[in-house]
Design a protein around this motif. Sequence first.
Motif, short mmCIF file in Angstrom:
data_model
loop_
_atom_site.label_atom_id
_atom_site.label_comp_id
_atom_site.label_asym_id
_atom_site.label_seq_id
_atom_site.Cartn_x
_atom_site.Cartn_y
_atom_site.Cartn_z
N PHE A 145 0.84 -1.18 0.00
CA PHE A 145 0.00 0.00 0.00
C PHE A 145 0.88 1.24 0.00
O PHE A 145 1.91 1.30 0.67
N PHE A 146 0.47 2.22 -0.75
CA PHE A 146 1.20 3.47 -0.79
C PHE A 146 0.23 4.57 -1.22
O PHE A 146 -0.93 4.30 -1.57
N ASN A 147 0.69 5.80 -1.20
CA ASN A 147 -0.15 6.95 -1.55
C ASN A 147 -1.42 6.99 -0.72
O ASN A 147 -2.52 7.25 -1.21
N ILE A 148 -1.28 6.70 0.58
CA ILE A 148 -2.44 6.72 1.47
C ILE A 148 -2.08 7.52 2.71
O ILE A 148 -0.99 7.38 3.26
N GLU A 149 -3.02 8.39 3.11
CA GLU A 149 -2.83 9.20 4.30
C GLU A 149 -3.72 8.65 5.40
O GLU A 149 -4.92 8.41 5.19
N VAL A 150 -3.15 8.41 6.57
CA VAL A 150 -3.87 7.84 7.70
C VAL A 150 -3.85 8.84 8.85
O VAL A 150 -3.08 9.80 8.86
N PHE A 151 -4.74 8.62 9.83
CA PHE A 151 -4.78 9.49 11.00
C PHE A 151 -4.50 8.67 12.26
O PHE A 151 -4.67 7.45 12.28
N THR A 152 -4.08 9.34 13.28
CA THR A 152 -3.85 8.73 14.59
C THR A 152 -4.71 9.44 15.61
O THR A 152 -5.19 10.57 15.38
N VAL A 153 -4.94 8.77 16.74
CA VAL A 153 -5.78 9.34 17.79
C VAL A 153 -4.94 9.64 19.01
O VAL A 153 -3.88 9.04 19.22
N ALA A 154 -5.40 10.57 19.80
CA ALA A 154 -4.69 10.96 21.01
C ALA A 154 -4.64 9.79 21.99
O ALA A 154 -5.64 9.10 22.21
N GLY A 155 -3.47 9.55 22.55
CA GLY A 155 -3.31 8.45 23.49
C GLY A 155 -3.02 7.13 22.83
O GLY A 155 -2.78 6.14 23.51
N GLY A 156 -3.03 7.07 21.50
CA GLY A 156 -2.74 5.82 20.81
C GLY A 156 -3.80 4.78 21.09
O GLY A 156 -4.98 5.07 21.21
N THR A 157 -3.37 3.55 21.23
CA THR A 157 -4.28 2.44 21.49
C THR A 157 -4.12 2.02 22.94
O THR A 157 -3.43 1.07 23.27
N THR A 158 -4.78 2.77 23.83
CA THR A 158 -4.63 2.50 25.25
C THR A 158 -5.52 1.39 25.74
O THR A 158 -5.41 0.95 26.88
#
Length: 996
Positions: free
Chosen positions: A671-684
């Motif tokens: 996979f390439f040319n893809i933009e992803v997001f992250t959330v605050a605190g990660g995967t707690t």
Amino acid sequence: MSTRSESPSNASVLHQEMDDSFGWDTLQDRLRNSIVSISSVVPMDFDTESRGGHNATGFIVDAEQGIVLSNRHVMAPGPSYHKGTFFNNQEIHLQPHYYDPVHDFSFFRYDPAELKGIVPVAIRLAPEKARSGLPVRVIGNDSNEKMSVLQGELSQLDRNAPNYNRDGDECYKDFNTFYFQSATSSSGGSSGSPVVDIEGDAVALQAGGRADTASNFFLPLDRVKYALDYIRRGAVPPRGTMQAVFTHINHTDAERRGLEREAAVQEGACIEGTTGVLIVKKILASGPADGCLAIGDIVITANATAIHGFVELAQILDSSIGSSVCFRVFRNSQFVTVSVDVHDLHCFMPSKFLKIGGRILHDLSIHHALCASVPIFGVKITGSDNVFIPQRECHQRNVIYAINNRPTPNLEALMDVLYDVRREETVLVHVKNYDDLRDEAVFATSCPVVTLSTMVYTRSLATGFWSFKDFDGLAAPERISRPAQLAEAPIASDSAVVDLCRDMKAADLGEKSHIAAIKQAIVHIDARPLCPADGHYRGQHTGCGLVVDARRGLIVCPTDVVSNPTSHVTVTFGGVLRTPATVAYVHPMYPVSFLKYDPTLIADGLLDFTIVGSSIVPADGVDAAKPLATGESITVLFSTMIAGLELAKTVVSGRRTISSTSCGLCFNQRFFNIEVFTVAGGTTTTDPSFGAVCDDDGTIRGLYIGLPKCAHDEKHCGLVGIDISLMLPIITRLLGSDATPDCVRTLDVEYEHLSFAKAGAYGATSAHANAVVQETPDARAFLKVTKVIKVRPAETAQLEVGDIVLRANGKTVSQMADIACFYGGDSADLSIIRRGKEMALSVPTSPHVGFNTRRVVFWAGVYLQEPHAQVIQQATCVASQVHSFFYDAGTPYAQGAGHYDVFVTDVGGTPVNTLDDAVRVVKQLKSKTAQEFNECVAANERFSSGRMPGLDVTVGATKLTGEKVVEAIRTNDHYLPAWQLTRGPCIEDEWVYELL
């Protein structure tokens, strides 16, 4: 050790009296026509041997009948095929005629009339000549080098059988026999070599050795010579057993155990000229020796004959099948007389197995039972497959003891149970680990409608070949509309399922309506591939997905869960309802797959939520969907392996671009040319594996998923967020049509972000930057081309490395989603900056097909399919539309060609460009005698030759680098018939298995 001397046969024997001029230097010339280089191919796992190929040695012991002696582990107890090469390089097909149930020797046959230009003579078996200090030569194919001669001398003649366990892996073990020891430093390829004296007589058989020393182990020829007499007469050598293992100890050790020599002699033991006695080492429970003999018993006599070695014991057992043997043993400081029944040893070696897909089920053999000290009971699981018996539920040291609570003491009983089971019907399988019977498990499974093969194989004692026939059990299910099966309980009426689901819905009413709907929409997925495809192998995958429309039965899930398009998929709703599903679409650019299940199998009112149309697709269309912005408040409903579902309120903490998720060595999806997001605190949360992301009003905004792992890098990529806006173009097409939407098109390049600060060097101006900021206020970068994946013809417009893309089809490019994928249109109108100048281009778009494979062809051990996107991305040139990326061990292709990740261009001299071409050629090459051969084997008819249905074929291929190769293979249409898996164009179409 005393030996029994038997008169030699009248067959042609190589023997020459010694004279003053004869010596070791002439021995090789005299024996070279008697040595056979054996190439063995084992296409299936069975009993103690794994599939694969190896080279070894054999030697002629009867030239008139064409009998070749080698090791048992060279032949292998299961289906196999062999080729012998003589000194003049002539190749002859060998028939796997007989292998000893216990000892490491076997006999092959060949047709003497097939030999041309060479007159072989037999090497005489002379076990009586073995003595300590005897100079010997091991003549064979050491390290697969033709006619290697290793020297040594026999040293230890009363060594107990060696233990061949490697790194804890269980493999073949000999027992109840002496072995000779010598320091000859022989290695792989020498197995089956004759150990000859200066007269050219065989005094032992090379069997094994230690990898860390020069020690090698030779099998004595006493029982080999006994068996050869029967083989020459066309009979099966009688072999008796008490299901007990004996070991040899010296007289001093016997005295430590209380046995005085004088007392032993008075009881009939023979002490003079012997080195020790036999002692009982192991007894199988429920065997004939159980309750008669005891561990530690020292054997004095058997049927009034003194027993001081294994030869005397074997002679008595082999001649007493069906009767009993009277033993005089020393036990607990006293002499005891016991009578033990003798059974036929051949009855405890499996000669039949059931093959379901890649799984092989057969009776537990005496080898495995003795290794683990367990009774001979149950059906052993062999082979690698996840379709019927998942790999995660059991391993290859498991034995099936019962199915649906009905005992399965042997294969016949297991098949009787399966005769009453339909495909897709849930069955309970009770397994135990025969290394530790306390380690047991009960799991539910089912056999899908489509499997690669369901056959019963039976070995012919007359030839050593195996015949096969279709298994009549596991009939196809009755296709009726009914509620899905209850996942956890073995038996439940439809009304019970409905009541249970409605009770669960009532319990969810206290939650917010959109949270309750999403909770219902998160499902558990189990995917078991039928065969390798699209760079993915047979591994079983489990995970979670999200129902995006219950009316149409559409589910979206991570590609890491469903990556192989041939997967047999089942979906479980709320841990209660389970139903089959098909792989509707695997996105070629983004790490998401789409599944389709039949909503009519779900009772009305149980799953009445509808997400798409009111929550996912905006009212003003797909184009209005916006990705999540940094800082935006969201709710994530996590699915965890431990705690089930957990709710977390958080915010989007950032966004990043993924350029690649695999290395250049593996060919799974990239996979390439893809933009992803992250959330605050990660995967707690506790061990999260999947998350559904929504905003405050319940609108689904994305998925929180794990990226597929690289096959050569075990590092976990963690979880990332994928915007639902990236999936909507495919979702809307899947909801609007039953056809597979192969509509994704790209410009065949990779991009990266280029900051405004650096863009000036490339020719970008503040006006260009302002245009981007107006579209996306948070943006501070352009998109620059970093790699050209596929070079196009010079006359075709194409992006180049270093180009900055400003606009695409009239829209300002401000984020990766604006330029990564195009849905429709043969070209894209671009405005770019190249070498400091702004210019306009009309660049053709390329379709991305292949990740929705609809056809897989298996021939001679290799899997063929159309090249998928990952292959095209890495190939210098695409030489044909027939791609081979994987082959099975123990197959003609593995032994002859051995090249994978290639484009097949011709087979047998016939050009091949498409799968249709390949299938047409494969059908033409199919042996016309395959069915007749199988019928003759089933009827126990004898064959003079070891030739099996198949042809010598050349295979031309082109590697991904452009290098051309041509190899020759010998197909085997008996054990490895060609087949194909095909699937129709609709998203609900099932796979169809067809023999070619």
